[in-house]
Design an enzyme around this catalytic site. Structure first.
Site, PDB file in Angstrom:
ATOM      1  N   HIS A  68      46.284   1.825  43.455  1.00 57.89           N
ATOM      2  CA  HIS A  68      47.524   2.103  42.716  1.00 57.89           C
ATOM      3  C   HIS A  68      48.747   1.656  43.519  1.00 57.89           C
ATOM      4  CE1 HIS A  68      45.723   4.095  39.356  1.00 57.89           C
ATOM      5  NE2 HIS A  68      45.190   5.078  40.069  1.00 57.89           N
ATOM      6  N   HIS A  74      40.637   3.680  45.856  1.00 46.22           N
ATOM      7  CA  HIS A  74      41.178   3.703  44.489  1.00 46.22           C
ATOM      8  C   HIS A  74      42.670   4.050  44.504  1.00 46.22           C
ATOM      9  CE1 HIS A  74      41.347   4.633  40.121  1.00 46.22           C
ATOM     10  NE2 HIS A  74      42.174   5.597  40.526  1.00 46.22           N
ATOM     11  N   GLU A  75      43.036   5.074  45.270  1.00 48.44           N
ATOM     12  CA  GLU A  75      44.450   5.480  45.319  1.00 48.44           C
ATOM     13  C   GLU A  75      45.307   4.379  45.929  1.00 48.44           C
ATOM     14  OE1 GLU A  75      45.132   7.742  43.463  1.00 48.44           O
ATOM     15  OE2 GLU A  75      43.193   8.734  43.322  1.00 48.44           O
TER      16      GLU A  75
HETATM   17 ZN   LIG Z   1      43.776   6.455  39.567  1.00 50.09          ZN
END
Ligand SMILES: [Zn+2]
Length: 223
Positions: free
Chosen positions: A98, A94-95
């Protein structure tokens, strides 16, 4: 009606917090079949996307995982960084999601970054106007100004939602495509990411309700 409202704004965030912690705690105990630590997962996805210059470091604190677009660093909490779990895999991916958004100049992310400093100032300033406006009925216009300032902060929270959902969907695509997780692990990783997204949804819902409540007070006074 008042109690329903209070129930929602107080219990919804608490429930979301509880849900993210319990879901995370459940799946952090399940070892991933890949045996890759969160740090290794992040590195692999970053390299696969040509993001060789983005660093992966360990952060301090429970679920302190984040991506910093200014320093180009993916920071993972100790457990996610060092251990090979389904939860850690999902959060690490998830990170990195980004970081990929950052590389692709994803529109909502860019807008969110531009809005951040403004929203920070207006959110802090809004309370002064709102409190004076609420206390002194004759100064309803101050309440109006406070509401407008607060709306910028609420907009910031709303814009955060697509950024978060998009990072999670990118994360799922990457870990599936690169064979980091197996079929049976997919729903588990999704659960971790959905629970995390829920906390943003809850916070935004509360902010919107707060804003609406003030708008109602403002318009009733003007009648
Ligand atoms: Zn996030």
């Amino acid at each position: 009606m008042f109690w329903v409202y209070m129930g929602v704004i107080m219990l919804l965030p608490l429930y979301a917090q509880f849900k993210v912690k319990s879901t995370y705690n459940k799946y952090v105990r399940i070892r991933s079949t890949s045996g890759m630590t969160g740090a290794e997962v992040a590195r692999m996805i970053l390299d696969h996307n040509g993001l060789h210059d983005v660093k992966v470091v360990e952060s301090k604190g429970f679920l302190s995982d984040h991506y910093n677009p200014l320093t180009k660093i993916v920071a993972l909490s100790p457990q996610n960084y060092h251990e090979a779990s389904v939860a850690g895999t999902a959060v690490a991916a998830h990170e990195v999601g980004h970081a990929i958004q950052d590389k692709e100049a994803y529109a909502f992310l860019r807008f969110r970054h531009r809005l951040a400093p403004v929203a920070n100032i207006t959110s802090n300033a809004s309370w002064i106007f709102i409190i004076i406006g609420l206390v002194a009925q004759s100064m309803n216009s101050l309440l109006g100004i406070g509401i407008l300032l607060m709306a910028v902060g609420v907009l910031f929270q709303i814009v955060t939602l697509p950024v978060e959902f998009n990072a999670s969907s990118r994360a799922m695509n990457q870990i599936v495509e690169l064979g980091i997780i197996r079929n049976e692990e997919e729903p588990h990783a999704k659960k971790v990411l959905s629970a995390a997204a829920m906390t943003y949804v809850a916070a935004t819902a509360v902010a919107v309700l707060e804003l609406l409540r003030l708008v109602l007070i403002f318009t009733n006074r003007n009648d």
